[in-house]
Design a protein around this motif. Sequence first.
Motif, PDB file in Angstrom:
ATOM      1  N   SER A  72      -2.983   0.706  -4.191  1.00  0.00           N
ATOM      2  CA  SER A  72      -2.287  -0.575  -4.316  1.00  0.00           C
ATOM      3  C   SER A  72      -0.993  -0.388  -5.114  1.00  0.00           C
ATOM      4  CB  SER A  72      -3.201  -1.579  -5.004  1.00  0.00           C
ATOM      5  OG  SER A  72      -3.584  -1.051  -6.269  1.00  0.00           O
ATOM      6  N   GLU A  73      -0.157  -1.399  -5.100  1.00  0.00           N
ATOM      7  CA  GLU A  73       1.186  -1.300  -5.682  1.00  0.00           C
ATOM      8  C   GLU A  73       1.175  -0.819  -7.130  1.00  0.00           C
ATOM      9  OE1 GLU A  73       3.327  -4.955  -5.499  1.00  0.00           O
ATOM     10  OE2 GLU A  73       5.191  -4.067  -6.282  1.00  0.00           O
ATOM     11  N   ASP A  74       0.323  -1.433  -7.975  1.00  0.00           N
ATOM     12  CA  ASP A  74       0.329  -1.073  -9.403  1.00  0.00           C
ATOM     13  C   ASP A  74      -0.050   0.382  -9.633  1.00  0.00           C
ATOM     14  OD1 ASP A  74      -2.122  -1.902  -8.359  1.00  0.00           O
ATOM     15  OD2 ASP A  74      -2.944  -2.395 -10.330  1.00  0.00           O
ATOM     16  N   VAL A  75      -1.008   0.879  -8.845  1.00  0.00           N
ATOM     17  CA  VAL A  75      -1.421   2.277  -8.979  1.00  0.00           C
ATOM     18  C   VAL A  75      -0.371   3.204  -8.363  1.00  0.00           C
ATOM     19  CG1 VAL A  75      -3.180   3.984  -8.363  1.00  0.00           C
ATOM     20  CG2 VAL A  75      -3.861   1.625  -8.899  1.00  0.00           C
TER      21      VAL A  75
ATOM     22  N   CYS B  64       0.856  -1.184   0.000  1.00  0.00           N
ATOM     23  CA  CYS B  64       0.000   0.000   0.000  1.00  0.00           C
ATOM     24  C   CYS B  64       0.891   1.233   0.000  1.00  0.00           C
ATOM     25  CB  CYS B  64      -0.886  -0.005   1.254  1.00  0.00           C
ATOM     26  SG  CYS B  64      -1.803   1.516   1.519  1.00  0.00           S
ATOM     27  N   GLY B  65       0.538   2.206  -0.837  1.00  0.00           N
ATOM     28  CA  GLY B  65       1.308   3.445  -0.877  1.00  0.00           C
ATOM     29  C   GLY B  65       0.400   4.655  -0.718  1.00  0.00           C
ATOM     30  N   VAL B  66       0.943   5.689  -0.083  1.00  0.00           N
ATOM     31  CA  VAL B  66       0.201   6.953   0.043  1.00  0.00           C
ATOM     32  C   VAL B  66       0.529   7.779  -1.191  1.00  0.00           C
ATOM     33  CG1 VAL B  66      -0.185   9.008   1.452  1.00  0.00           C
ATOM     34  CG2 VAL B  66       0.528   6.859   2.543  1.00  0.00           C
TER      35      VAL B  66
ATOM     36  N   ARG C 173      -7.903   1.945  -4.740  1.00  0.00           N
ATOM     37  CA  ARG C 173      -7.794   3.378  -4.438  1.00  0.00           C
ATOM     38  C   ARG C 173      -8.791   3.730  -3.341  1.00  0.00           C
ATOM     39  NH1 ARG C 173      -8.497   2.477  -9.558  1.00  0.00           N
ATOM     40  NH2 ARG C 173      -6.803   2.807 -11.059  1.00  0.00           N
ATOM     41  N   VAL C 174      -8.269   4.099  -2.186  1.00  0.00           N
ATOM     42  CA  VAL C 174      -9.119   4.396  -1.030  1.00  0.00           C
ATOM     43  C   VAL C 174      -8.858   5.825  -0.562  1.00  0.00           C
ATOM     44  CG1 VAL C 174      -9.595   3.776   1.384  1.00  0.00           C
ATOM     45  CG2 VAL C 174      -9.194   1.971  -0.316  1.00  0.00           C
ATOM     46  N   LEU C 175      -9.943   6.543  -0.321  1.00  0.00           N
ATOM     47  CA  LEU C 175      -9.830   7.901   0.229  1.00  0.00           C
ATOM     48  C   LEU C 175     -10.076   7.814   1.724  1.00  0.00           C
ATOM     49  CD1 LEU C 175      -9.769  11.079  -0.107  1.00  0.00           C
ATOM     50  CD2 LEU C 175     -12.271  10.932  -0.363  1.00  0.00           C
TER      51      LEU C 175
ATOM     52  N   THR D 146      -7.843   5.576  11.684  1.00  0.00           N
ATOM     53  CA  THR D 146      -8.604   5.676  10.434  1.00  0.00           C
ATOM     54  C   THR D 146      -7.677   5.406   9.242  1.00  0.00           C
ATOM     55  OG1 THR D 146     -10.081   7.292  11.448  1.00  0.00           O
ATOM     56  CG2 THR D 146     -10.071   7.212   9.056  1.00  0.00           C
ATOM     57  N   ALA D 147      -6.482   5.983   9.283  1.00  0.00           N
ATOM     58  CA  ALA D 147      -5.512   5.739   8.212  1.00  0.00           C
ATOM     59  C   ALA D 147      -5.096   4.264   8.192  1.00  0.00           C
ATOM     60  CB  ALA D 147      -4.285   6.636   8.400  1.00  0.00           C
ATOM     61  N   VAL D 148      -4.997   3.664   9.374  1.00  0.00           N
ATOM     62  CA  VAL D 148      -4.634   2.240   9.446  1.00  0.00           C
ATOM     63  C   VAL D 148      -5.727   1.388   8.794  1.00  0.00           C
ATOM     64  CG1 VAL D 148      -4.268   0.293  11.021  1.00  0.00           C
ATOM     65  CG2 VAL D 148      -3.137   2.489  11.465  1.00  0.00           C
ATOM     66  N   VAL D 149      -6.973   1.713   9.103  1.00  0.00           N
ATOM     67  CA  VAL D 149      -8.091   0.964   8.510  1.00  0.00           C
ATOM     68  C   VAL D 149      -8.081   1.135   6.984  1.00  0.00           C
ATOM     69  CG1 VAL D 149     -10.620   0.844   8.344  1.00  0.00           C
ATOM     70  CG2 VAL D 149      -9.531   1.045  10.587  1.00  0.00           C
ATOM     71  N   ALA D 150      -7.818   2.346   6.529  1.00  0.00           N
ATOM     72  CA  ALA D 150      -7.763   2.596   5.081  1.00  0.00           C
ATOM     73  C   ALA D 150      -6.635   1.788   4.443  1.00  0.00           C
ATOM     74  CB  ALA D 150      -7.581   4.089   4.816  1.00  0.00           C
ATOM     75  N   ALA D 151      -5.490   1.736   5.126  1.00  0.00           N
ATOM     76  CA  ALA D 151      -4.359   0.952   4.605  1.00  0.00           C
ATOM     77  C   ALA D 151      -4.750  -0.525   4.507  1.00  0.00           C
ATOM     78  CB  ALA D 151      -3.134   1.130   5.506  1.00  0.00           C
ATOM     79  N   HIS D 152      -5.488  -1.007   5.519  1.00  0.00           N
ATOM     80  CA  HIS D 152      -5.921  -2.407   5.483  1.00  0.00           C
ATOM     81  C   HIS D 152      -6.857  -2.671   4.297  1.00  0.00           C
ATOM     82  CE1 HIS D 152      -5.099  -3.035  10.080  1.00  0.00           C
ATOM     83  NE2 HIS D 152      -4.018  -2.779   9.384  1.00  0.00           N
ATOM     84  N   HIS D 153      -7.675  -1.673   3.941  1.00  0.00           N
ATOM     85  CA  HIS D 153      -8.559  -1.826   2.778  1.00  0.00           C
ATOM     86  C   HIS D 153      -7.744  -2.158   1.523  1.00  0.00           C
ATOM     87  CE1 HIS D 153     -11.943  -0.327   5.029  1.00  0.00           C
ATOM     88  NE2 HIS D 153     -12.692  -0.093   3.968  1.00  0.00           N
ATOM     89  N   VAL D 154      -6.593  -1.491   1.407  1.00  0.00           N
ATOM     90  CA  VAL D 154      -5.735  -1.709   0.236  1.00  0.00           C
ATOM     91  C   VAL D 154      -4.923  -2.991   0.405  1.00  0.00           C
ATOM     92  CG1 VAL D 154      -3.802  -0.776  -1.107  1.00  0.00           C
ATOM     93  CG2 VAL D 154      -5.629   0.756  -0.286  1.00  0.00           C
TER      94      VAL D 154
END
Lengths: 163, 382
Positions: free
Chosen positions: B218-221, B4-6, B106-108, B91-99
């Motif tokens: 995700s990695e590819d994006v 996962c990348g920001v 792509r998660v906002l 919240t950021a951790v949960v978003a990272a887990h989504h990815v």
Amino acid sequence: MSDPVTGIITPVRLEYTYTPGVAASRFLKRIASKEIVGQKCPRCAKVYVPPRGSCPKCGVPTEEEVTVADSGTVTTFCIVNIPFAGSVPVPYVSAHILLDGSDIPLVGLLQEVAAEDVRMGMRVKAVWVPDEELAPTLLSIKYFTPTGEPDVPIEKIMEYRDA
Amino acid sequence: MELCGVIGIGQTKHDTARTDVSIAGLVREAALRALEDAGLTWSDIEAVVLGKAPDMFEGMMMPELYLADALGAVGKPLLRVHTAGSVGGSTAVVAAHHVQSGRFKRVLTVAYEKQSESNAMWALAPKIPFQQPIVAGAGGYFAPHIREYIRRSGAPSDIGIKVALKDRLNALKNPFAHLRMEGITLEQVAASPVLWDPIRFLECCPSSDGACAMVLASEDVATRNEPAWVLGTAVRSEPLGMAGRDEINPRAGRDCAEAVYAQAGIKDPRNDIDCVEMYVPFSWYEPMWLENLGFTEIGTGWRLTEDGVTALDGDLPVNMSGGVLSSNPIGASGMLRFAEAALQVRGRAGEHQVDGARIGLGHAYGGGSQFFAMWVVSGEKP
Ligand SMILES: [Zn+2]
């Protein structure tokens, strides 16, 4: 044209019936007879005051009732210099007090002592409201005040923490 | 687990009262900046994760429902996270887990607080039945623990003043910071009124309106967007009223740090981590958390502050953005820490950039030092 509305203030109010639960109810009822009770965890043996009916560490019910003293030791404190709605007049000392026989400090008001004279390790005792005003509430303890006994050494105070 | 990348970071200008925007406008301002940074539009986003402090602050129940339109979340998975003051981080951790789960590309993620439309002091000092109201807000809660830290560590009494000055000077380099106190001095901080002895007024965080947003991919994006790669995430909590609990050096904080370091392959945090953005609402929490996070031996955190190690040009810069002491939109405060760590390792922190920052730690805590969230990010792909 009038100015656009950019904000509104709507005071909120919440009325509710408070149900303290079995353990806290027993605690509050005993307070009315100037007795402070806690509960001891059957697994870790820690005494909780006020009791909650279970031990948050062990996750087991606590049933054994233990009476603790209405005197204890100040573990730490702060001097509050800013008033808020409903607070006692400032400055006042809000202290963490480890009652003798309890394993967790409760927060209490210290009075009849100058704020600058309060120390960690200071021995204090509860000052109760007159008997005719006793009721099932912590407000039955007006405040805590120094007993004049020698301070408890810091190392002794620290023993209640697992660290 | 997927990488996962920001790839997008956005925040609002933080201020005492952002009367120019509604809550919806506030979150949208941060979200649009994050989308622009990521080079994406609303339709690219597959899921939204929102965080804010307790509903009682603004008196708005389940604000995520009202904000779904503003966040382009209608018809998409929308999740709200609740973990008190640490919420922006978790919240950021949960978003990272989504990815990382592989389910979303792509998660906002967005976090906010509009303190001008709230009354945090009131919300944090409820009248509890059968008890005397004597704990006055967060300061009243944390002051006794700070007193105990000072006693235990033997720290000089001016350490809190030094942290406050450092963070306010860092804030002058951050265009989004709320407090911008040009010419602030040690004397000024020292002379400010003592609110909750031992806490002085200028050793406290302000009350701010603000929001923060990030786009995680995700990695590819992410590979195309010079991301901050997420090397580790962790959340830990412990009960508030637990007998034997050490509020000065909480076990949950230690365990959380240990977990996030293990994931990120960090053996020696002091040397392996280049910069730290941590949650310091009262200045004394800088030395306290330095110890809790394992950057130094117990009882010696204050020495890092005193020796200038935590300064922007120090060996281990802490709170480069000016920190919570300079901007405190409570719900967003944790995410701002995580976002700053990501900005640093992407080399995009502007005037408050740490030269050569490669690995950054973002840290948040909440409740009575009982909820912790952390992430470690890197500019280099793992
Ligand atoms: Zn137990």
